[in-house]
Design a protein around this motif. Structure first.
Motif, PDB file in Angstrom:
ATOM      1  N   ARG A 172      41.308  32.103  34.331  1.00 32.98           N
ATOM      2  CA  ARG A 172      40.815  32.111  32.707  1.00 32.98           C
ATOM      3  C   ARG A 172      41.643  33.362  32.431  1.00 32.98           C
ATOM      4  O   ARG A 172      42.223  33.394  31.051  1.00 32.98           O
ATOM      5  CB  ARG A 172      39.304  32.484  32.597  1.00 32.98           C
ATOM      6  N   ALA A 173      41.586  34.445  33.070  1.00 29.05           N
ATOM      7  CA  ALA A 173      42.418  35.695  32.519  1.00 29.05           C
ATOM      8  C   ALA A 173      43.818  35.414  32.106  1.00 29.05           C
ATOM      9  O   ALA A 173      44.461  35.523  31.127  1.00 29.05           O
ATOM     10  CB  ALA A 173      42.274  36.782  33.485  1.00 29.05           C
ATOM     11  N   SER A 174      44.567  34.790  33.172  1.00 29.36           N
ATOM     12  CA  SER A 174      45.800  34.424  32.971  1.00 29.36           C
ATOM     13  C   SER A 174      46.094  33.329  31.864  1.00 29.36           C
ATOM     14  O   SER A 174      47.092  33.408  31.201  1.00 29.36           O
ATOM     15  CB  SER A 174      46.520  33.706  34.301  1.00 29.36           C
ATOM     16  N   ALA A 175      45.326  32.600  31.659  1.00 30.83           N
ATOM     17  CA  ALA A 175      45.153  31.502  30.675  1.00 30.83           C
ATOM     18  C   ALA A 175      45.266  32.342  29.404  1.00 30.83           C
ATOM     19  O   ALA A 175      45.705  31.710  28.181  1.00 30.83           O
ATOM     20  CB  ALA A 175      44.363  30.324  30.847  1.00 30.83           C
ATOM     21  N   LEU A 176      44.316  33.212  29.342  1.00 24.75           N
ATOM     22  CA  LEU A 176      44.022  33.621  27.852  1.00 24.75           C
ATOM     23  C   LEU A 176      45.518  34.673  27.622  1.00 24.75           C
ATOM     24  O   LEU A 176      45.854  34.403  26.455  1.00 24.75           O
ATOM     25  CB  LEU A 176      42.878  34.708  27.938  1.00 24.75           C
ATOM     26  N   VAL A 177      45.892  34.994  28.426  1.00 23.82           N
ATOM     27  CA  VAL A 177      47.282  35.847  28.172  1.00 23.82           C
ATOM     28  C   VAL A 177      48.351  34.668  27.881  1.00 23.82           C
ATOM     29  O   VAL A 177      49.051  35.183  26.954  1.00 23.82           O
ATOM     30  CB  VAL A 177      47.820  36.590  29.348  1.00 23.82           C
ATOM     31  N   GLY A 178      48.367  33.758  28.636  1.00 27.81           N
ATOM     32  CA  GLY A 178      49.337  32.642  28.233  1.00 27.81           C
ATOM     33  C   GLY A 178      49.097  32.177  26.893  1.00 27.81           C
ATOM     34  O   GLY A 178      50.262  31.617  26.412  1.00 27.81           O
ATOM     35  N   LEU A 179      48.181  32.128  26.533  1.00 26.50           N
ATOM     36  CA  LEU A 179      47.761  31.259  25.203  1.00 26.50           C
ATOM     37  C   LEU A 179      48.391  32.316  23.958  1.00 26.50           C
ATOM     38  O   LEU A 179      49.062  31.868  23.025  1.00 26.50           O
ATOM     39  CB  LEU A 179      46.338  30.962  24.905  1.00 26.50           C
ATOM     40  N   PHE A 180      48.121  33.575  24.094  1.00 25.25           N
ATOM     41  CA  PHE A 180      48.509  34.682  23.132  1.00 25.25           C
ATOM     42  C   PHE A 180      50.161  34.736  23.148  1.00 25.25           C
ATOM     43  O   PHE A 180      50.912  34.722  22.123  1.00 25.25           O
ATOM     44  CB  PHE A 180      48.020  35.936  23.311  1.00 25.25           C
ATOM     45  N   PHE A 181      50.457  34.588  24.508  1.00 25.06           N
ATOM     46  CA  PHE A 181      52.043  34.700  24.719  1.00 25.06           C
ATOM     47  C   PHE A 181      52.629  33.360  23.860  1.00 25.06           C
ATOM     48  O   PHE A 181      53.773  33.463  23.185  1.00 25.06           O
ATOM     49  CB  PHE A 181      52.361  34.652  26.109  1.00 25.06           C
TER      50      PHE A 181
END
Length: 335
Positions: free
Chosen positions: A111-120
């Protein structure tokens, strides 16, 4: 010397642009029995730093060249579709060596990785639209590089993390540089400038979130997830707003393959290796050169010429980047 580091891959590197790291010197004991052994250790350390400098210099050139690859690709590619193909392929390439780290991730780490990926993904969607509408590549590179200056300011606004005093020197310089770039004919910033600045804002927030996630997640797994999610976000937006070509021409394949391999994968590997030889603050000073190289390559490859106001604006932004990293620059100059 060993380092614990978390790498954040961007295409400019500011991006690109384009790194969030944590530096953790691992304790090592050295038994020195003579002066000659001490000198030998110092020589090895200096040789290691020199090797890191040369590799990082090459990384900044690769980052600048990737701007050229992307701009050439946009002659035939819809911009968001190009980003979808480029980052999905690069993420899958990284997932191959990172498959064990990916399999070991827990649900909250995904979830944490996905959140960063979405902003990226949102940031890079703005970036590619800026590149699609850009009149001057060098100008776009300098505007995007403002993400580095904005990171401590946004950290202070959102998380009350006290910034270094240098930010209060860097911000006025950055604002002055932006003013010179956008006020050449009155306040009339063009769409490319607005897209690049929006990308810089989102990238600065991405860097902050990435730094928090990277403290507890494998760097390779985190990077692979982020790059794939950039591809997913870009693909979704492309499907909604773009018309896709019926076929890929040889030229499209050429620029896409160069962007994936040279502009993303090779750059990632070299930068990760070099940052294992030197501290992040040391590496950060050299990475300031990316927008400079981009402007030079754009002048050579696309015969771009900047007006006096643009040159002055980019110079102020470069000074803002150097001021923001002044403590690291001072240590680098003293070594």
């Amino acid at each position: 010397m060993k380092y614990c580091c978390a790498f954040f891959a961007t295409p400019f590197s500011l991006h690109p642009v384009l790194t969030g790291l944590r530096y953790c010197p691992a304790g090592q004991w050295f038994i020195v029995s003579s002066t000659s052994e001490s000198v030998s250790t110092d020589d090895q350390h200096h040789a290691q730093l020199l090797r890191a400098d040369l590799i990082l210099l090459g990384v900044t050139l690769l980052a600048a060249v990737s701007w050229m690859f992307s701009k050439e690709a946009l002659n035939e590619f819809p911009p968001l579709l190009f980003m979808a193909c480029r980052f999905s392929a690069a993420g899958l390439l990284l997932a191959i060596p990172g498959r064990r780290a990916l399999a070991a991730l827990q649900a909250h780490e995904w979830r944490a990785s996905a959140l960063v990926g979405l902003f990226f993904g949102a940031a890079m969607s703005f970036w590619i639209m800026g590149l699609f509408n850009a009149h001057t590549l060098g100008e776009g590179a300098f505007i995007t590089s403002l993400a580095v200056v904005l990171v401590p300011f946004i950290s202070w606004l959102l998380f009350r993390e006290r910034p270094a005093k240098s930010i209060w020197v860097a911000l006025p310089l950055a604002i002055g540089g932006l003013a010179l770039l956008s006020l050449r004919h009155g306040f009339n910033p063009d769409p490319g400038q607005l897209f690049f600045f929006a990308a810089a804002l989102l990238l600065s927030l991405t860097f902050i979130l990435n730094g928090r996630a990277a403290a507890r997640i494998s760097a390779l797994a985190l990077s692979a997830i982020q790059l794939v999610l950039v591809g997913v976000v870009s693909f979704t937006l492309s499907a909604m707003f773009e018309d896709w070509p019926d076929t890929f021409t040889p030229t499209m394949w050429l620029w896409l393959i160069l962007s994936v391999t040279v502009g993303t994968a090779a750059r990632f590997l070299l930068q990760t290796y070099a940052q294992g030889l030197a501290s992040p603050s040391h590496a950060a000073v050299i990475m300031v050169l990316e927008p400079v190289w981009t402007a030079i390559i754009a002048a050579f490859w696309f015969t771009e010429r900047m007006e006096t106001a643009q040159i002055l604006g980019c110079t102020l932004i470069l000074l803002a980047l150097l001021a923001n990293r002044w403590s690291a620059l001072r240590r680098w100059l003293k070594r």
